[in-house]
Design a protein around this motif. Structure first.
Motif, PDB file in Angstrom:
ATOM      1  N   PHE A  76      96.796 -22.905  53.550  1.00  0.00           N
ATOM      2  CA  PHE A  76      96.231 -24.345  52.954  1.00  0.00           C
ATOM      3  C   PHE A  76      97.019 -25.051  53.860  1.00  0.00           C
ATOM      4  N   THR A  77      96.785 -25.546  55.222  1.00  0.00           N
ATOM      5  CA  THR A  77      96.944 -26.539  56.354  1.00  0.00           C
ATOM      6  C   THR A  77      96.383 -26.926  56.447  1.00  0.00           C
ATOM      7  N   PHE A  78      95.445 -27.222  55.757  1.00  0.00           N
ATOM      8  CA  PHE A  78      94.319 -28.087  56.539  1.00  0.00           C
ATOM      9  C   PHE A  78      94.252 -29.798  56.297  1.00  0.00           C
ATOM     10  N   TYR A  79      94.153 -30.345  57.931  1.00  0.00           N
ATOM     11  CA  TYR A  79      94.872 -31.708  57.993  1.00  0.00           C
ATOM     12  C   TYR A  79      96.108 -32.130  57.455  1.00  0.00           C
ATOM     13  N   ALA A  80      96.950 -30.913  57.799  1.00  0.00           N
ATOM     14  CA  ALA A  80      98.245 -30.767  57.862  1.00  0.00           C
ATOM     15  C   ALA A  80      98.639 -31.623  58.768  1.00  0.00           C
ATOM     16  N   SER A  81      98.471 -32.230  60.171  1.00  0.00           N
ATOM     17  CA  SER A  81      98.785 -32.886  61.337  1.00  0.00           C
ATOM     18  C   SER A  81      99.369 -33.803  60.677  1.00  0.00           C
ATOM     19  N   GLU A  82     100.844 -33.830  61.479  1.00  0.00           N
ATOM     20  CA  GLU A  82     101.094 -35.125  60.956  1.00  0.00           C
ATOM     21  C   GLU A  82     100.830 -36.288  61.016  1.00  0.00           C
ATOM     22  N   ASP A  83      99.778 -36.788  62.066  1.00  0.00           N
ATOM     23  CA  ASP A  83      98.973 -38.341  62.111  1.00  0.00           C
ATOM     24  C   ASP A  83      97.897 -37.815  60.713  1.00  0.00           C
ATOM     25  N   LYS A  84      97.329 -37.065  60.915  1.00  0.00           N
ATOM     26  CA  LYS A  84      96.714 -36.836  59.471  1.00  0.00           C
ATOM     27  C   LYS A  84      97.418 -37.345  57.985  1.00  0.00           C
ATOM     28  N   LEU A  85      98.182 -36.591  58.108  1.00  0.00           N
ATOM     29  CA  LEU A  85      99.667 -36.737  56.602  1.00  0.00           C
ATOM     30  C   LEU A  85      99.588 -38.089  56.588  1.00  0.00           C
ATOM     31  N   GLU A  86      99.942 -39.166  57.896  1.00  0.00           N
ATOM     32  CA  GLU A  86     100.602 -40.660  58.127  1.00  0.00           C
ATOM     33  C   GLU A  86      98.583 -41.105  57.663  1.00  0.00           C
ATOM     34  N   ASN A  87      98.066 -40.632  58.119  1.00  0.00           N
ATOM     35  CA  ASN A  87      96.429 -41.308  58.518  1.00  0.00           C
ATOM     36  C   ASN A  87      96.467 -41.832  56.719  1.00  0.00           C
ATOM     37  N   ARG A  88      95.803 -40.843  56.125  1.00  0.00           N
ATOM     38  CA  ARG A  88      95.330 -40.125  54.898  1.00  0.00           C
ATOM     39  C   ARG A  88      95.817 -40.318  53.539  1.00  0.00           C
ATOM     40  N   GLY A  89      97.164 -39.307  53.465  1.00  0.00           N
ATOM     41  CA  GLY A  89      98.117 -39.359  52.708  1.00  0.00           C
ATOM     42  C   GLY A  89      99.001 -39.874  52.405  1.00  0.00           C
ATOM     43  N   ASN A  90      98.766 -40.990  52.917  1.00  0.00           N
ATOM     44  CA  ASN A  90      99.736 -42.134  52.382  1.00  0.00           C
ATOM     45  C   ASN A  90     101.497 -41.739  52.610  1.00  0.00           C
ATOM     46  N   TYR A  91     101.747 -42.072  51.403  1.00  0.00           N
ATOM     47  CA  TYR A  91     103.067 -41.047  51.044  1.00  0.00           C
ATOM     48  C   TYR A  91     103.557 -39.393  51.726  1.00  0.00           C
ATOM     49  N   VAL A  92     102.288 -39.083  51.784  1.00  0.00           N
ATOM     50  CA  VAL A  92     102.533 -37.954  52.047  1.00  0.00           C
ATOM     51  C   VAL A  92     103.720 -37.002  53.002  1.00  0.00           C
ATOM     52  N   ALA A  93     103.131 -37.623  54.621  1.00  0.00           N
ATOM     53  CA  ALA A  93     104.363 -37.583  55.662  1.00  0.00           C
ATOM     54  C   ALA A  93     106.265 -38.143  55.369  1.00  0.00           C
ATOM     55  N   GLU A  94     105.962 -39.104  54.555  1.00  0.00           N
ATOM     56  CA  GLU A  94     106.753 -39.840  54.900  1.00  0.00           C
ATOM     57  C   GLU A  94     107.927 -38.430  53.373  1.00  0.00           C
ATOM     58  N   LYS A  95     107.050 -38.745  52.031  1.00  0.00           N
ATOM     59  CA  LYS A  95     107.943 -38.186  51.484  1.00  0.00           C
ATOM     60  C   LYS A  95     108.245 -36.633  51.144  1.00  0.00           C
ATOM     61  N   ILE A  96     107.096 -35.718  51.614  1.00  0.00           N
ATOM     62  CA  ILE A  96     107.616 -34.258  52.266  1.00  0.00           C
ATOM     63  C   ILE A  96     107.538 -33.932  53.598  1.00  0.00           C
ATOM     64  N   SER A  97     106.936 -34.283  54.405  1.00  0.00           N
ATOM     65  CA  SER A  97     106.884 -33.436  55.611  1.00  0.00           C
ATOM     66  C   SER A  97     106.136 -32.580  55.747  1.00  0.00           C
ATOM     67  N   CYS A  98     105.325 -33.570  57.308  1.00  0.00           N
ATOM     68  CA  CYS A  98     104.192 -32.305  58.047  1.00  0.00           C
ATOM     69  C   CYS A  98     105.038 -30.817  57.801  1.00  0.00           C
ATOM     70  N   GLN A  99     106.420 -30.332  58.192  1.00  0.00           N
ATOM     71  CA  GLN A  99     106.892 -29.369  58.699  1.00  0.00           C
ATOM     72  C   GLN A  99     107.338 -28.289  56.515  1.00  0.00           C
ATOM     73  N   LYS A 100     107.944 -29.566  56.163  1.00  0.00           N
ATOM     74  CA  LYS A 100     107.398 -28.404  55.036  1.00  0.00           C
ATOM     75  C   LYS A 100     106.746 -28.630  54.188  1.00  0.00           C
TER      76      LYS A 100
END
Length: 272
Positions: A76-100
């Motif tokens: 379940f990595t649909f749209y789980a690129s770093e830029d997408k997480l920052e673009n639409r996930g708001n807190y996701v890239a910073e709080k969780i991280s793409c790698q995790k």
């Protein structure tokens, strides 16, 4: 001392071996919408933070697909690129991280796949970097970050899915081929082709030439429309004297009122 390990021959076969033998391989899918309906995913952003925030929900859905007969469990990595997480996930890239997030998705899929004879496929999707006209190197870098996790977790094969532009899909395939693992590539297009007007047949030709062993479509359209598009892909490959396995992951909806971009253009989307 002799050690006998009871492993079925079916389990030992990879995706291409199964397809080359003439098997019809069934995958899972539709995780975003299914988890939306169950209250674990917010409608609209499409980012898969539930893998970390609600792993039991993702694990259960994988298990339901396995029990229903899926031969492939897709991370379940649909749209789980770093830029997408920052673009639409708001807190996701910073709080969780793409790698995790990607690591958690791989671990959950493998855990459930090991309960049966299923393969695990790591997937990448189209990126905001491409849509904002960043160069090829930057777009490929986004895919490569996910690929590093897939290699670390040793998924069985890779899927480049949900691409509206064949150029970006080709870049994704080129990156995924660096793994040495089999690569599948699917586009979210209908019979009219990609957003630049490249026909389904030509899309298929470009993807196979880039290194994809399996090509097809996913999302945006219903089974009948998707089948029509895959038929056009097959005809394009035959005309170019190229061979590839064909793949379809359609919507579980009827979409007769959809235009070139499918159901995402309907006024009811994404809530109806």
């Amino acid at each position: 001392r002799t050690v006998i390990v009871n492993l079925s021959p079916y389990f030992l076969q990879g995706i291409l071996e199964r397809l080359d033998a003439g098997e019809i391989v069934i995958g899972d899918g539709g995780f975003v919408i299914a988890l939306e309906k169950r209250g674990y995913v917010k409608a609209g952003p499409w980012t898969p933070e539930a893998t970390v925030e609600h792993p039991e929900a993702v694990r259960q859905l994988h298990r339901e697909f396995l029990r229903a007969g899926s031969n492939v469990l897709q991370t379940f990595t649909f749209y789980a690129s770093e830029d997408k997480l920052e673009n639409r996930g708001n807190y996701v890239a910073e709080k969780i991280s793409c790698q995790k997030l990607n690591e958690a998705a791989c671990d959950i899929a493998r855990e459930v796949a090991n309960e049966g004879d299923a393969l695990v496929a790591g997937g990448v999707s189209q990126t905001p970097s491409y849509l904002s006209c960043k160069d090829k190197a930057e777009v490929k870098a986004a895919f490569r970050k996910q690929l590093e996790v897939f290699m670390k977790k040793n998924v069985d094969f890779l899927i480049a899915e949900y691409f509206e532009h064949v150029e970006e899909a080709v870049w994704a395939v080129e990156v995924l081929k660096e793994s040495g693992k089999p690569v599948a590539a699917t586009m979210c297009i209908g019979p009219e082709g990609d957003m630049h007007g490249v026909s389904p047949g030509q899309c298929a030709v470009q993807l196979v030439k880039a290194g994809a062993s399996i090509v097809g479509v996913n999302c945006h359209f219903d089974p009948d429309t998707s089948l029509e598009t895959v038929k056009l892909m097959k005809e394009g490959l035959q005309a170019a004297k190229l061979k590839a396995h064909l793949m379809s992951q359609p919507l579980a909806f009827h979409t007769p009122d959809c235009g070139k971009q499918g159901f995402i253009d309907l006024p009811e989307f994404p809530f109806g």
